[in-house]
Design a protein around this motif. Structure first.
Motif, mmCIF file in Angstrom:
data_model
loop_
_atom_site.group_PDB
_atom_site.id
_atom_site.type_symbol
_atom_site.label_atom_id
_atom_site.label_comp_id
_atom_site.label_asym_id
_atom_site.label_seq_id
_atom_site.Cartn_x
_atom_site.Cartn_y
_atom_site.Cartn_z
ATOM 1 N N HIS A 151 -12.771 -0.803 2.830
ATOM 2 C CA HIS A 151 -12.178 -0.818 1.486
ATOM 3 C C HIS A 151 -10.690 -1.119 1.557
ATOM 4 N N ASP A 152 -10.226 -1.909 0.591
ATOM 5 C CA ASP A 152 -8.798 -2.218 0.500
ATOM 6 C C ASP A 152 -7.993 -0.968 0.159
ATOM 7 N N GLN A 192 -15.149 -7.679 -4.871
ATOM 8 C CA GLN A 192 -14.223 -6.556 -4.765
ATOM 9 C C GLN A 192 -14.456 -5.900 -3.391
ATOM 10 N N THR A 193 -14.034 -4.697 -3.238
ATOM 11 C CA THR A 193 -14.479 -3.836 -2.148
ATOM 12 C C THR A 193 -14.814 -2.495 -2.788
ATOM 13 N N ARG A 219 -6.848 -0.745 -3.563
ATOM 14 C CA ARG A 219 -7.794 -0.582 -4.678
ATOM 15 C C ARG A 219 -7.989 0.918 -4.910
ATOM 16 N N THR A 244 -5.938 6.165 -2.933
ATOM 17 C CA THR A 244 -7.182 5.615 -2.390
ATOM 18 C C THR A 244 -7.849 6.614 -1.451
ATOM 19 N N LYS A 259 -7.331 -4.814 -7.418
ATOM 20 C CA LYS A 259 -6.557 -4.891 -6.184
ATOM 21 C C LYS A 259 -5.096 -5.124 -6.555
ATOM 22 N N ASP A 303 0.171 -6.362 -11.303
ATOM 23 C CA ASP A 303 -0.887 -5.420 -10.934
ATOM 24 C C ASP A 303 -0.345 -4.003 -10.840
ATOM 25 N N THR A 306 -1.763 -6.447 -5.952
ATOM 26 C CA THR A 306 -1.119 -7.414 -5.065
ATOM 27 C C THR A 306 0.158 -8.016 -5.645
ATOM 28 N N GLN A 340 0.808 -1.218 0.000
ATOM 29 C CA GLN A 340 0.000 0.000 0.000
ATOM 30 C C GLN A 340 0.846 1.275 0.000
#
Length: 240
Positions: A112-113, A169-170, A116, A36, A219, A225, A221, A23
């Motif tokens: 929420h992640d 998802q979130t 994302r 985010t 997401k 990504d 990860t 993150q």
């Protein structure tokens, strides 16, 4: 009150050889978590944002917020320590809310992640609206590929009907008092089965309303990504 809880507890083991959780890695010129946070800060329905992160990364998270988030927006963000797993981290954020603001019957939490960063204003608002009406939501997209189940990871056990399958998802959004009530009613075996917060409701036979996600609400990860996220970000800039 409407709270957003940004789950920043991941260690980034699938990201490869990095010296910090995923993150905090950069897309473009800023950390993923900042992208985010900015999405949620744009929504004026949200009263407070709680960032849940490992204890050893709390100060780093605070420093990033001070560096990248405008001063007049920083007052909407608080950082607290996460738990041993995803759901314990969610409950840690809720305990922070309880201890600092109290919890009312109609309070809602949007979980929420942190990784994302392409969440949209529409998805956030749909989560809020559906949580008010139904008490619990899960953001999903249809499963475009066939889903194959293998219990032993060697042979097929079943191939579910694709039209009935969705990819989660979130955000996942809940009335706070309800998720606390259900989580506290779980026994040890039920907690082992948990993969995310929506399953708390499913285990207890509670309805969870589906909210349409977006395929680009990815997401981050893996290294792939991260490359895809940079491409999406560049595409956003080119479209403006």
């Amino acid at each position: 009150m409407i709270y957003a809880e940004i789950l920043a507890g991941g260690r980034g083991s699938r990201m490869g050889n990095t010296d910090m959780p995923k993150q905090f890695l950069l897309i473009g010129s800023r950390p993923i978590i900042i992208h985010t946070l900015e999405r949620f800060l744009l929504n004026d329905r949200i009263n407070k944002i709680i960032v849940v992160t490992p204890r050893e990364w709390i100060q780093h998270t605070i420093d990033l917020i001070k560096k990248y988030i405008p001063l007049d927006k920083q007052e909407y963000i608080e950082v607290c320590k996460g738990g041993s797993d995803r759901n314990e981290s969610i409950m840690s954020g809720i305990r922070h809310i309880q201890n600092n603001f109290g919890i009312n019957d109609d309070d809602i939490i949007i979980t929420h992640d942190a990784v994302r960063p392409f969440i949209t204003h529409r998805i956030i608002n749909d989560n809020i609206d559906m949580a008010i009406d139904y008490g619990a939501t899960d953001t999903v997209i249809p499963a475009f590929d066939t889903i194959v189940e293998s219990i032993d990871n060697n042979f097929i056990n079943s191939i579910p009907i694709r039209n009935h399958m969705y990819q989660g998802q979130t955000p996942q959004t809940f009335k706070i008092k309800k998720i606390v009530e259900l989580y506290n009613s779980l026994n040890g075996e039920e907690k082992v089965l948990l993969t995310d917060a929506a399953k708390i409701f499913a285990i207890k036979g509670e309805m969870v309303k589906l909210v349409d996600g977006e395929r680009f609400n990815i997401k981050i990860t893996t290294p792939y990504d991260l490359k895809l996220a940079n491409a999406l970000l560049q595409g956003d800039k080119n479209d403006k």
